[in-house]
Design an enzyme around this catalytic site. Structure first.
Site, PDB file in Angstrom:
ATOM      1  N   SER A  93       7.173 -57.856 -33.523  1.00 11.00           N
ATOM      2  CA  SER A  93       7.419 -59.298 -33.549  1.00 11.00           C
ATOM      3  C   SER A  93       8.620 -59.712 -32.695  1.00 11.00           C
ATOM      4  O   SER A  93       8.613 -59.517 -31.493  1.00 11.00           O
ATOM      5  CB  SER A  93       7.553 -59.752 -34.997  1.00 11.00           C
ATOM      6  OG  SER A  93       7.582 -61.141 -35.067  1.00 11.00           O
ATOM      7  N   ASP A 236       7.613 -65.814 -29.801  1.00  9.58           N
ATOM      8  CA  ASP A 236       8.249 -64.522 -30.065  1.00  9.58           C
ATOM      9  C   ASP A 236       7.334 -63.432 -29.479  1.00  9.58           C
ATOM     10  O   ASP A 236       6.350 -63.738 -28.798  1.00  9.58           O
ATOM     11  CB  ASP A 236       8.506 -64.339 -31.574  1.00  9.58           C
ATOM     12  CG  ASP A 236       7.233 -64.214 -32.383  1.00  9.58           C
ATOM     13  OD1 ASP A 236       6.213 -64.798 -31.970  1.00  9.58           O
ATOM     14  OD2 ASP A 236       7.241 -63.538 -33.419  1.00  9.58           O
ATOM     15  N   ASP A 238       5.051 -61.419 -30.528  1.00 12.84           N
ATOM     16  CA  ASP A 238       3.614 -61.335 -30.840  1.00 12.84           C
ATOM     17  C   ASP A 238       2.985 -62.716 -31.010  1.00 12.84           C
ATOM     18  O   ASP A 238       1.843 -62.832 -31.460  1.00 12.84           O
ATOM     19  CB  ASP A 238       3.350 -60.441 -32.056  1.00 12.84           C
ATOM     20  CG  ASP A 238       3.943 -60.984 -33.343  1.00 12.84           C
ATOM     21  OD1 ASP A 238       4.939 -61.738 -33.278  1.00 12.84           O
ATOM     22  OD2 ASP A 238       3.425 -60.655 -34.420  1.00 12.84           O
ATOM     23  N   ASP A 240       3.174 -65.284 -32.967  1.00 16.77           N
ATOM     24  CA  ASP A 240       2.771 -66.007 -34.182  1.00 16.77           C
ATOM     25  C   ASP A 240       3.723 -67.171 -34.440  1.00 16.77           C
ATOM     26  O   ASP A 240       3.428 -68.056 -35.228  1.00 16.77           O
ATOM     27  CB  ASP A 240       2.651 -65.086 -35.421  1.00 16.77           C
ATOM     28  CG  ASP A 240       3.895 -64.288 -35.724  1.00 16.77           C
ATOM     29  OD1 ASP A 240       4.858 -64.334 -34.929  1.00 16.77           O
ATOM     30  OD2 ASP A 240       3.900 -63.601 -36.765  1.00 16.77           O
TER      31      ASP A 240
HETATM   32 MG    MG Z   1       6.090 -62.663 -34.838  1.00 18.13          MG
END
Ligand code: MG
Length: 449
Positions: A93, A236, A238, A240
């Site tokens: 992340s 960020d 990844d 999300d």
């Molecule tokens: Mg994330």
């Protein structure tokens, strides 16, 4: 071994090949059989870990469908679509570049529950894994269209024509990771003129640290202003999460973008429910009240919000760090979906992003840490509960004390020997005063343990 969001560690130091292989064998043993979707972000070690995950899973008899590079929410969206019984995302992340990690996702696309994590951990520690017979080893397939399917789904939830007519100029900072594969394209398909920053996938993160907080996205803020763009979007590692920059180059707080989306989603239906952790503040409460919605408080952590949304069928979830969960699309944090919702609001309201934000109430906050010996952390929690029992409070996660003019939340750190006190008020003086009150409460509790 599981933290608030998956297993994370420094590559080849904490997160070793042995750990990832055996963790994958434990996951395969836990799910027993069926198809498991996997994907990765741009982090170093991603290819190595993806191969270990594949080997570990198929050795137990599970089959693997590999989505390649994809945002976490893309994999989460595809898991039910592809009939997978689970998923594994190789990502850390927003952590610094030396980290990577493993997120285990259930058949509904949501990160597995704390109970499942515990069972997987027990299997991992037992070192006894299911071993398939030679002719029962799982299959490996590849699926290359996940981002196409995911973006079509996002577009089905917004007014594409209205957004296209507004002809916005958008700067997207993909953090040298998988957000760059989805959001610039999404914005282009929504009729925006797009300039991409940090769009090449590079796990050394040469452009910036992958956490989309103000100090890391100064280049984006400057670019938005210098090019006269309408907004900036930063993800960020990844993707999300999404952080926004208004047309003046100001970085929005996560709760501001969340509040804009909440105002719109909750207003669609009177009596909606908003799911948010106890760490969220008055801005979100104001927006919910105005829309006639109720708040369902959870513990801090995106997984708690997702599971509650799934259980209750609530209309929206969100976190003060800018994570927005829109269950009509999927009940998990989704950076590209959040970005589509923000450009839709700008298009429908006919206002600039800074004007929209200026209409929201303003609050001030103070954050402090108090040192507490590691072994005193648990007894201190009990003492705090006892000391606060006659106060107006929420005790879902830590102790949140509520006053008319603000509140403070006291929680132990998961990793460090400290308690954190977060206070919010209508003025900075109020926030500071409430924070002092929180610290005094911790100090009093310390004398009791
Ligand atoms: Mg994330």
């Amino acid at each position: 071994m599981f933290g608030t969001n998956g297993v994370r560690g420094i590559i080849n130091k904490d997160l070793t090949v042995e750990l990832v292989l055996n963790l994958s064998r434990a996951v395969g043993t836990y799910f027993n059989s069926g198809l498991i979707g996997i994907a990765r972000d741009s982090r170093k070690g991603g290819e190595m870990f993806t191969q270990l995950v594949t080997s570990g899973l198929i050795s137990t008899g599970c089959s693997v469908v590999n989505l390649g590079y994809a945002p976490t929410p893309t994999l989460q969206f595809m898991i039910p679509k592809l009939g997978c019984i689970a998923g594994i995302m190789v990502t850390a992340s927003h952590n610094p570049p030396q980290f990577n990690g493993i997120k285990v996702i259930g058949s509904n696309g949501i990160e597995t529950s704390r109970e499942s994590e515990k069972e997987i951990e027990i299997l991992y520690n037992s070192n006894k894994f299911k071993v398939a017979d030679w002719n029962k080893i799982g299959q490996v397939t590849h699926y290359d269209s996940s981002i196409d399917v995911y973006l079509e789904a996002i577009k089905s939830h917004v007014d594409v024509e209205k957004i296209q007519n507004r002809k916005l100029k958008v700067i997207v900072d993909g953090a040298n990771s998988v957000g760059s594969l989805a959001t610039p394209r999404l914005m282009r398909e929504l009729g925006c003129t797009v300039v991409s920053l940090n769009a090449q996938l590079d796990g050394s993160f040469p452009g910036r640290n992958p956490e989309p907080i103000p100090e890391n996205i100064k280049d984006l803020a400057l670019t938005v202003k210098a090019t006269g763009a309408d907004l900036g979007i930063a993800h960020d590692g990844d993707a999300d999460r999404a952080t926004f920059v208004d047309e003046t180059g100001r970085v929005l707080w996560g709760d501001q973008s969340f509040a804009l989306i909440a105002s719109r989603v909750l207003a669609k239906k009177h009596g909606s429910t908003l799911v948010t952790p106890v760490s969220s503040g008055r801005l979100i409460e104001d927006v919910a009240r105005k829309a006639g919605a109720t708040i369902d408080w959870t513990a801090v952590g995106s997984v708690d919000v997702s599971h509650r949304l799934e259980e209750t069928g609530a209309e929206l979830g969100g976190e003060e760090n800018g994570g927005v969960f829109y269950p009509d699309h999927q009940p998990v944090r989704d950076g590209a979906m959040t970005a589509a919702q923000i450009v839709e609001i700008i298009a429908l309201e006919g206002k600039t992003l800074s004007e929209l934000v200026s209409e929201l109430p303003t609050y001030f906050n103070t954050k402090v840490k108090v040192q507490v010996l590691q072994e005193k952390k648990e007894p201190l929690a009990a003492a705090l509960l006892e000391l606060s029992k006659d106060m107006n409070r929420i005790i879902i996660d830590g102790v949140k004390i509520i006053h008319d003019d603000g509140w403070f939340l006291i929680r132990p750190s998961g990793t460090e020997p400290i308690y954190r006190c977060f206070a919010e008020g209508k003025t900075q003086e109020t926030a500071d005063r409430l924070s002092d009150e929180g610290v005094k409460l911790i100090e009093r509790a310390k004398t009791l343990v």
